[in-house]
Design a protein around this motif. Structure first.
Motif, PDB file in Angstrom:
ATOM      1  N   ARG A  80       0.845  -1.116   0.104  1.00 64.48           N
ATOM      2  CA  ARG A  80      -0.061   0.010  -0.091  1.00 64.48           C
ATOM      3  C   ARG A  80       0.948   1.260   0.039  1.00 64.48           C
ATOM      4  N   ASP A  84       0.976   4.253  -2.733  1.00 64.20           N
ATOM      5  CA  ASP A  84       0.878   5.588  -2.531  1.00 64.20           C
ATOM      6  C   ASP A  84       2.082   6.517  -3.266  1.00 64.20           C
ATOM      7  N   LYS A  85       3.206   5.933  -3.027  1.00 63.29           N
ATOM      8  CA  LYS A  85       4.229   6.754  -3.792  1.00 63.29           C
ATOM      9  C   LYS A  85       4.028   6.781  -5.100  1.00 63.29           C
ATOM     10  N   LYS A  87       1.115   6.893  -6.691  1.00 63.05           N
ATOM     11  CA  LYS A  87       0.073   7.674  -6.672  1.00 63.05           C
ATOM     12  C   LYS A  87       0.651   9.330  -6.955  1.00 63.05           C
ATOM     13  N   ARG A  88       1.583   9.475  -5.755  1.00 62.38           N
ATOM     14  CA  ARG A  88       2.047  10.574  -5.743  1.00 62.38           C
ATOM     15  C   ARG A  88       3.065  11.149  -6.774  1.00 62.38           C
ATOM     16  N   ARG A 127      -8.682   4.774  -6.071  1.00 56.02           N
ATOM     17  CA  ARG A 127      -7.874   5.095  -4.870  1.00 56.02           C
ATOM     18  C   ARG A 127      -7.558   6.620  -4.549  1.00 56.02           C
ATOM     19  N   ASP A 131      -8.752   9.153  -1.731  1.00 58.34           N
ATOM     20  CA  ASP A 131      -7.885  10.024  -1.134  1.00 58.34           C
ATOM     21  C   ASP A 131      -8.351  11.473  -1.114  1.00 58.34           C
TER      22      ASP A 131
END
Length: 199
Positions: A80, A84-85, A87-88, A127, A131
């Motif tokens: 996960r 997240d990285k 997505k960033r 996702r 967020d």
């Protein structure tokens, strides 16, 4: 001569005890042991010419599953975190979601960690929307607790394609006297940036 024989027997007994201890230690992995000690105990079987599958200790197979220690597996929380990285990276660098479908990107990620499963663009998108909803709730709560006033600024501009946009930003001072700002909205402006069209 008699004393020498006793000394040899003692040495032999000592060596047998050390060998037995080494065998016991090989079964028990100690991550805090000095590197040379660890290498002798945990990796002796490599020197003995065992196959990769035979080299995986039982304790490792139990912890890491059938893949064993030779294959790095990713736990759910770590997976996960990598998502997240990713997505960033996509958001901060304005990259397309379809990037995750590129064969070269998937090969690059697999070269870094072959256990990581790259999420599909639809999964990433959903996702990200989750967020965004969480972020909206957090900002709404934070704005409701602002002790003073909130200032709004609007910044209209035109893209290279001659399309009009406007950013609406909120500015405030927290209880700790820190200046904060957040982008509230980013909207299309269908016409010129005159005062009439902005309100």
């Amino acid at each position: 001569m008699f004393g020498r024989r006793t000394s040899l027997e003692a040495d032999l007994r000592r060596h047998e005890e050390e060998d037995a201890e080494r065998e016991r230690d090989r079964d028990e992995f100690n991550p805090n042991a000095p590197l040379s000690e660890h290498t002798k105990k945990a990796h002796l079987n490599v020197l003995e010419g065992k196959s990769a599958k035979e080299r995986v200790p039982d304790w490792c197979r139990e912890k890491m599953g059938e893949a064993g220690c030779g294959i790095t597996t990713i736990r759910k929380k770590a997976h996960r975190g990598i998502d997240d990285k990713l997505k960033r990276l996509i958001v901060n660098c304005s990259l397309p979601f379809s990037m995750v479908d590129y064969k070269e990107f998937v090969e690059f990620v697999k070269a870094l960690n072959h256990s990581y499963v790259v999420p599909s663009r639809n999964t990433l998108k959903s996702r990200l929307f989750d967020d965004i909803e969480k972020y909206k709730e957090k900002i709404t709560k934070e704005l409701a607790e602002v002790p003073g006033r909130i200032s709004l600024t609007m910044d209209p501009w035109t893209s290279l394609a001659q399309e009009g946009y406007m950013a609406i930003t909120a500015h405030w001072v927290t209880k700790e006297f820190e200046l904060r700002r957040v982008l509230l909205d980013f909207v299309d402006l269908p016409a010129e940036h005159s005062a009439e069209n902005q309100f």
